[in-house]
Design a protein around this motif. Sequence first.
Motif, PDB file in Angstrom:
ATOM      1  N   MET A   1      -2.481  12.561  -1.176  1.00 48.75           N
ATOM      2  CA  MET A   1      -2.393  11.225  -0.611  1.00 48.75           C
ATOM      3  C   MET A   1      -1.466  11.236   0.602  1.00 48.75           C
ATOM      4  O   MET A   1      -0.388  11.831   0.576  1.00 48.75           O
ATOM      5  CB  MET A   1      -1.844  10.256  -1.673  1.00 48.75           C
ATOM      6  N   LYS A   2      -1.879  10.559   1.657  1.00 48.38           N
ATOM      7  CA  LYS A   2      -1.026  10.367   2.820  1.00 48.38           C
ATOM      8  C   LYS A   2      -0.283   9.050   2.634  1.00 48.38           C
ATOM      9  O   LYS A   2      -0.891   7.981   2.630  1.00 48.38           O
ATOM     10  CB  LYS A   2      -1.866  10.344   4.097  1.00 48.38           C
ATOM     11  N   LEU A   3       1.026   9.167   2.460  1.00 51.26           N
ATOM     12  CA  LEU A   3       1.847   8.023   2.085  1.00 51.26           C
ATOM     13  C   LEU A   3       2.852   7.706   3.190  1.00 51.26           C
ATOM     14  O   LEU A   3       3.584   8.586   3.644  1.00 51.26           O
ATOM     15  CB  LEU A   3       2.591   8.334   0.786  1.00 51.26           C
ATOM     16  N   THR A   4       2.899   6.455   3.617  1.00 47.69           N
ATOM     17  CA  THR A   4       3.905   5.993   4.568  1.00 47.69           C
ATOM     18  C   THR A   4       4.895   5.094   3.847  1.00 47.69           C
ATOM     19  O   THR A   4       4.490   4.161   3.145  1.00 47.69           O
ATOM     20  CB  THR A   4       3.268   5.220   5.730  1.00 47.69           C
ATOM     21  N   ILE A   5       6.192   5.370   4.026  1.00 53.99           N
ATOM     22  CA  ILE A   5       7.241   4.565   3.408  1.00 53.99           C
ATOM     23  C   ILE A   5       8.039   3.885   4.512  1.00 53.99           C
ATOM     24  O   ILE A   5       8.593   4.551   5.394  1.00 53.99           O
ATOM     25  CB  ILE A   5       8.166   5.422   2.527  1.00 53.99           C
ATOM     26  N   ALA A  20       7.494  11.990  -3.960  1.00 57.09           N
ATOM     27  CA  ALA A  20       6.095  12.109  -3.541  1.00 57.09           C
ATOM     28  C   ALA A  20       5.842  13.431  -2.816  1.00 57.09           C
ATOM     29  O   ALA A  20       4.815  14.078  -3.019  1.00 57.09           O
ATOM     30  CB  ALA A  20       5.725  10.934  -2.643  1.00 57.09           C
ATOM     31  N   GLN A  21       6.791  13.821  -1.976  1.00 60.56           N
ATOM     32  CA  GLN A  21       6.650  15.085  -1.253  1.00 60.56           C
ATOM     33  C   GLN A  21       6.636  16.260  -2.231  1.00 60.56           C
ATOM     34  O   GLN A  21       5.823  17.179  -2.110  1.00 60.56           O
ATOM     35  CB  GLN A  21       7.800  15.236  -0.243  1.00 60.56           C
ATOM     36  N   ALA A  22       7.505  16.223  -3.241  1.00 61.26           N
ATOM     37  CA  ALA A  22       7.550  17.285  -4.250  1.00 61.26           C
ATOM     38  C   ALA A  22       6.277  17.335  -5.078  1.00 61.26           C
ATOM     39  O   ALA A  22       5.899  18.402  -5.587  1.00 61.26           O
ATOM     40  CB  ALA A  22       8.762  17.079  -5.160  1.00 61.26           C
ATOM     41  N   ALA A  23       5.603  16.188  -5.202  1.00 62.28           N
ATOM     42  CA  ALA A  23       4.354  16.120  -5.962  1.00 62.28           C
ATOM     43  C   ALA A  23       3.143  16.540  -5.132  1.00 62.28           C
ATOM     44  O   ALA A  23       2.013  16.510  -5.621  1.00 62.28           O
ATOM     45  CB  ALA A  23       4.150  14.712  -6.500  1.00 62.28           C
ATOM     46  N   GLY A  24       3.378  16.908  -3.873  1.00 59.34           N
ATOM     47  CA  GLY A  24       2.294  17.407  -3.037  1.00 59.34           C
ATOM     48  C   GLY A  24       1.675  16.399  -2.098  1.00 59.34           C
ATOM     49  O   GLY A  24       0.684  16.692  -1.437  1.00 59.34           O
ATOM     50  N   HIS A  25       2.263  15.215  -2.016  1.00 55.34           N
ATOM     51  CA  HIS A  25       1.732  14.203  -1.108  1.00 55.34           C
ATOM     52  C   HIS A  25       2.287  14.423   0.302  1.00 55.34           C
ATOM     53  O   HIS A  25       3.363  14.992   0.483  1.00 55.34           O
ATOM     54  CB  HIS A  25       2.088  12.808  -1.598  1.00 55.34           C
ATOM     55  N   GLU A  26       1.554  13.945   1.289  1.00 58.03           N
ATOM     56  CA  GLU A  26       1.977  14.043   2.692  1.00 58.03           C
ATOM     57  C   GLU A  26       2.699  12.742   3.038  1.00 58.03           C
ATOM     58  O   GLU A  26       2.078  11.686   3.090  1.00 58.03           O
ATOM     59  CB  GLU A  26       0.747  14.239   3.574  1.00 58.03           C
TER      60      GLU A  26
END
Length: 203
Positions: A1-5, A20-26
Amino acid sequence: MKLTIIGGSKGTGAKLASLAQAAGHEVTVLSRSGQGPEGVRVLTGDAGDPSAAASAVAGADAVVVTVGGAKGNPRHRAAVTRSVIEAMKKEGVQRLMVQSSLGAGDSGKQMPAPLRVAMKVALAKPLADHNEQEAAVQKSGLAWTIVRPTGLTDKEPAGSWQALQTSQEGTLRGSIPRADLAACMLELLEDPASVGKAVGVSS
């Protein structure tokens, strides 16, 4: 998933970005300070600026707003959220999660009884901001989820939490570690059943 915070330089937003980054999300973080957790893409800018908001959400699968208050602007959260909503519509991004606060909207009854009156007085201004923020989210037409945590702490995470909608029985406890809230938010973000729901969260 490409996630913006939006607002991921510190606090819950930074915890969520790292998780989220550790879980493999971008993960992309937009913050006014230009700071963010190691390993994520960081953009410097104010999400209240339409061009900055559009750049941050472009290409995202989901957007999370975790901004706090701002000195001299009692409706900062609401203003940023409206800007992000408009940017998401422009860029064709549908999934939105917003960090609000327990006590906002119809969630007062979920608060521990001894805190209800005191919190309404102490947090009157922030809650007014959150109420306006939530109203914008609910009218947005996007696939939204609102998360309403109790008091936030920097304690070690327990790895568990309570998550209640106002239609469910029960009250929440008075606090939750930011890391647990971030884990809850990531779980809800990936759950299609959370769309259109406002969820109170505590330890």
